[in-house]
Write a protein that holds these residues in place. Structure first.
Motif, PDB file in Angstrom:
ATOM      1  N   ASP A   1       0.871  -1.233  -0.095  1.00 23.40           N
ATOM      2  CA  ASP A   1      -0.018  -0.036   0.010  1.00 23.40           C
ATOM      3  C   ASP A   1       1.083   1.071  -0.175  1.00 23.40           C
ATOM      4  O   ASP A   1       1.793   1.219   0.880  1.00 23.40           O
ATOM      5  N   ILE A   2       0.950   2.111  -1.056  1.00 18.52           N
ATOM      6  CA  ILE A   2       1.450   3.137  -1.059  1.00 18.52           C
ATOM      7  C   ILE A   2       0.775   4.482  -0.777  1.00 18.52           C
ATOM      8  O   ILE A   2      -0.433   4.784  -1.383  1.00 18.52           O
ATOM      9  N   LYS A   3       1.135   5.019   0.385  1.00 18.26           N
ATOM     10  CA  LYS A   3       0.308   6.394   0.924  1.00 18.26           C
ATOM     11  C   LYS A   3       1.179   7.650   0.424  1.00 18.26           C
ATOM     12  O   LYS A   3       2.086   7.612   0.168  1.00 18.26           O
ATOM     13  N   VAL A   4       0.149   8.626   0.076  1.00 18.51           N
ATOM     14  CA  VAL A   4       0.552   9.813  -0.054  1.00 18.51           C
ATOM     15  C   VAL A   4       0.469  10.827   1.086  1.00 18.51           C
ATOM     16  O   VAL A   4      -0.462  10.854   1.682  1.00 18.51           O
ATOM     17  N   SER A   5       1.551  11.597   1.448  1.00 16.60           N
ATOM     18  CA  SER A   5       1.661  12.408   2.818  1.00 16.60           C
ATOM     19  C   SER A   5       0.290  13.549   2.307  1.00 16.60           C
ATOM     20  O   SER A   5       0.190  13.891   1.280  1.00 16.60           O
ATOM     21  N   SER A   6       0.045  14.073   3.533  1.00 16.68           N
ATOM     22  CA  SER A   6      -1.107  15.064   3.426  1.00 16.68           C
ATOM     23  C   SER A   6      -0.633  16.343   2.800  1.00 16.68           C
ATOM     24  O   SER A   6      -1.319  17.074   2.399  1.00 16.68           O
TER      25      SER A   6
ATOM     26  N   VAL B   1      -0.913  -3.571 -10.507  1.00 20.22           N
ATOM     27  CA  VAL B   1      -1.685  -2.434  -9.788  1.00 20.22           C
ATOM     28  C   VAL B   1      -3.153  -2.846  -9.401  1.00 20.22           C
ATOM     29  O   VAL B   1      -3.820  -3.072 -10.558  1.00 20.22           O
ATOM     30  N   LYS B   2      -3.316  -3.051  -8.362  1.00 19.02           N
ATOM     31  CA  LYS B   2      -4.760  -3.326  -7.937  1.00 19.02           C
ATOM     32  C   LYS B   2      -5.475  -2.284  -7.963  1.00 19.02           C
ATOM     33  O   LYS B   2      -6.747  -2.514  -8.437  1.00 19.02           O
ATOM     34  N   SER B   3      -5.175  -1.052  -7.465  1.00 21.42           N
ATOM     35  CA  SER B   3      -6.064   0.160  -7.366  1.00 21.42           C
ATOM     36  C   SER B   3      -5.411   1.347  -7.340  1.00 21.42           C
ATOM     37  O   SER B   3      -4.001   1.405  -6.927  1.00 21.42           O
ATOM     38  N   ILE B   4      -5.941   2.347  -7.867  1.00 22.92           N
ATOM     39  CA  ILE B   4      -5.524   3.719  -7.844  1.00 22.92           C
ATOM     40  C   ILE B   4      -6.529   4.645  -7.348  1.00 22.92           C
ATOM     41  O   ILE B   4      -7.511   5.009  -7.808  1.00 22.92           O
TER      42      ILE B   4
ATOM     43  N   GLY C   1      -7.584   1.841   2.259  1.00 16.34           N
ATOM     44  CA  GLY C   1      -8.557   2.823   1.899  1.00 16.34           C
ATOM     45  C   GLY C   1      -7.896   4.069   1.966  1.00 16.34           C
ATOM     46  O   GLY C   1      -8.385   5.151   1.388  1.00 16.34           O
ATOM     47  N   ASP C   2      -6.940   4.475   2.753  1.00 16.24           N
ATOM     48  CA  ASP C   2      -6.256   5.524   2.810  1.00 16.24           C
ATOM     49  C   ASP C   2      -5.146   5.626   1.882  1.00 16.24           C
ATOM     50  O   ASP C   2      -4.093   6.391   1.942  1.00 16.24           O
ATOM     51  N   SER C   3      -4.774   4.603   1.142  1.00 16.50           N
ATOM     52  CA  SER C   3      -3.729   4.204   0.263  1.00 16.50           C
ATOM     53  C   SER C   3      -3.981   5.279  -1.225  1.00 16.50           C
ATOM     54  O   SER C   3      -5.169   4.795  -1.800  1.00 16.50           O
ATOM     55  N   TYR C   4      -3.009   5.355  -1.606  1.00 11.65           N
ATOM     56  CA  TYR C   4      -3.108   6.232  -3.092  1.00 11.65           C
ATOM     57  C   TYR C   4      -3.157   4.993  -4.263  1.00 11.65           C
ATOM     58  O   TYR C   4      -3.850   5.019  -5.151  1.00 11.65           O
ATOM     59  N   MET C   5      -2.277   4.037  -3.872  1.00  8.00           N
ATOM     60  CA  MET C   5      -2.077   3.163  -4.999  1.00  8.00           C
ATOM     61  C   MET C   5      -1.897   1.492  -3.917  1.00  8.00           C
ATOM     62  O   MET C   5      -1.162   1.512  -3.275  1.00  8.00           O
ATOM     63  N   THR C   6      -2.406   0.686  -4.595  1.00  6.32           N
ATOM     64  CA  THR C   6      -1.965  -0.605  -4.033  1.00  6.32           C
ATOM     65  C   THR C   6      -1.701  -1.910  -5.064  1.00  6.32           C
ATOM     66  O   THR C   6      -2.317  -1.853  -6.162  1.00  6.32           O
ATOM     67  N   LEU C   7      -0.243  -2.182  -4.646  1.00  3.23           N
ATOM     68  CA  LEU C   7       0.336  -3.264  -5.676  1.00  3.23           C
ATOM     69  C   LEU C   7       0.119  -4.706  -5.164  1.00  3.23           C
ATOM     70  O   LEU C   7       0.005  -4.993  -3.922  1.00  3.23           O
ATOM     71  N   LEU C   8      -0.182  -5.707  -5.806  1.00  8.45           N
ATOM     72  CA  LEU C   8      -0.353  -7.121  -5.391  1.00  8.45           C
ATOM     73  C   LEU C   8       1.025  -7.622  -6.030  1.00  8.45           C
ATOM     74  O   LEU C   8       1.252  -7.716  -7.481  1.00  8.45           O
TER      75      LEU C   8
END
Length: 485
Positions: free
Chosen positions: A74-79, A196-199, A216-223
């Motif tokens: 899960d790749i998260k983007v800082s606020s 790439v599962k989701s953006i 849910g709070d991730s910008y991108m999810t990789l499997l």
């Protein structure tokens, strides 16, 4: 008139036959109920069921599972950051090190320029404060005794100003390093080979996000691809059935002979799932006695994931050596009574009475605590657990699963929750309904089904005479006038 009488005759016969069969099923489902009041009644199970030689699997706990990627990123983007450009889309395959997206660095670049200007100003302030200290020290050396105190205070003030500026310089330089790092790391790359599962692009109204609650709070999810694991759930009521580190056998749901092996790597106690269905069942037990409680996800790392597919559903059970092929009949030691250098079991004998039967033991499997039975017992026999209450000659009642021919009802990979049987003394879950005149335990009990056409009466002599004022609707059999046949 004859047609109406024929309908009544067929319906009445159907009701009678249906009631008879349902009553028969009830009596079979509560086998030995009249004997159940006897304190000497002994419950017995088939040796085939106990040892796993029949359609069941002994008392092995099985859990439903699904194949999932071994790793999820899960790749998260800082606020305080925004994404400037994304180089991939959902469903894309990516390689380790491949560019995924780039942050917008325009604000960071402006801040960097401002901080660099501020650094120059602070350095000039420090030089000014230090020069002022040196000048005051020289003047103090030539000042009168009355002016010495004033110069001392002025020198200390200048030195303190210089120290504050030096601290400010250090802090600003650290901020500059952070800004440079942020700019240099504006392009985010993949840490794994995957998909790439989701953006989750909140700025795009057309974007569709498929991530779960954990992402849910991730910008991108990789499997990850190429490496799978199995995810299952275990209820807190049967938590002792599995432990981290257990060897696990995975069964295909479509091929009885296809299995995999792995190790239970984690039971995630920090993320409970409140659910009545924990994907769990025990061979020979009931799933009807469920209560609302927490279930916990667990994960099995595979020794090999060859021929497995992402999203495939499987069954799992703890490896207790049940896949080892042994010659002959092997029985758990706790069913065996050893006295005076002889071995016995409590077995159902003639006239359904319990008897203490002598058996001959062969090899002993210390790991599984099982003995090979070379004589005196077969898989068709029925035996009881050697409880102290078991008495020679007591009546026996068979496990309800065995009463209904478990050999024809093999669950295997075609298992369905509605086919589970309750333990002795409980009610039985039945498959099928009363539609079209069909009553059945399952598809294999052909001898239990009947159809309406079987109850038709061809001989009009069987018809009943009815009064002339008989309404058009079918009359209940109990309403037939007295004396009429």
């Amino acid at each position: 008139m004859n047609k109406k009488k024929l309908i009544i005759g067929g319906a009445a016969a159907g009701v009678v036959l249906a009631a008879a069969i349902v009553g028969f099923v009830f009596l079979r489902g509560s086998a030995g109920s009249s004997q159940g009041n006897s304190e000497n009644l002994v419950y017995v199970d088939s040796v085939a069921s106990i040892t796993g030689l029949g359609s069941g699997n002994g008392m092995i706990n099985r859990f439903a599972g699904v194949v999932e990627p071994r790793e999820t990123i899960d790749i998260k983007v800082s606020s305080d950051k925004t994404v400037k450009e994304c180089y991939v889309k959902e469903g894309d395959e990516v390689k380790k090190g491949q560019k995924l997206f780039m942050y917008d660095t325009s604000e960071a670049e402006e801040n960097l320029s401002s901080k660099e200007i501020e650094v120059d100003r602070i350095k000039m302030d420090i030089e000014t404060y230090k020069a002022n200290v040196e000048s005051l020290k020289k003047e103090k050396a030539n000042a009168s005794s009355d002016e010495q105190l004033d110069y001392t205070v002025r020198i200390q003030s200048a030195e303190n100003n210089a120290k504050r500026s030096e601290y400010e310089l250090k802090s600003t330089q650290q901020e500059i390093e952070q800004l440079k790092k942020s700019i240099n790391e504006a392009v985010v790359t993949s840490e794994i080979d995957g998909v790439v599962k989701s953006i989750n692009d909140s700025n795009d109204d057309t974007a569709v996000y498929y991530g779960g609650s954990d992402s849910g709070d991730s910008y991108m999810t990789l499997l990850s691809t190429g490496q799978y694991r199995i995810k299952g759930t275990i209820n807190e009521q049967n938590m002792g059935a599995l432990s981290e580190g257990d060897s696990i056998i995975i069964h295909s749901r479509v091929d009885e002979n296809k299995t995999w092996t792995g190790t239970l790597s984690e039971i995630d106690m920090e993320h409970p799932e409140n659910s009545n269905n924990d994907g769990y069942y025990m061979s020979g037990s009931s799933s009807s006695d469920t209560t609302s409680s927490n279930s916990y996800p667990f994960y099995v790392d595979l020794d090999s994931d060859e021929d497995l597919m992402l999203g495939q559903h499987v069954y799992m059970e703890r490896d207790e050596g049940q896949l080892e092929e042994k010659e002959g009949l092997w029985l758990a030691s706790y069913y065996i009574i050893q006295e005076d250098d002889k071995a016995y079991v409590w077995a159902a004998g003639k006239r359904e009475k319990i008897e203490k039967r002598e058996i001959t033991l062969g090899e002993y499997d210390e790991e599984l605590d099982e003995y090979q039975i070379t004589d005196g017992l077969t898989e068709e026999d029925y035996i009881a657990y050697p409880d102290e209450s078991v008495k020679e000659g007591a009546p026996v009642t068979k496990n309800i699963e065995d009463l209904y021919g478990s050999e024809d009802d093999s669950m295997g990979d075609s298992y369905d929750d509605s086919m589970l049987y309750d333990s002795p003394g409980d009610s039985m879950m039945m498959e099928g309904d009363m539609d079209d005149g069909y009553v059945g335990l399952d598809d294999s009990d052909d001898d239990m089904e009947f159809e309406d056409e079987d109850t038709e009466f061809e001989d009009e002599s069987q018809d009943m005479d009815m009064p002339s004022d008989m309404p058009d609707e079918v009359m209940d059999v109990g309403d037939t006038p007295a004396g009429e046949e």
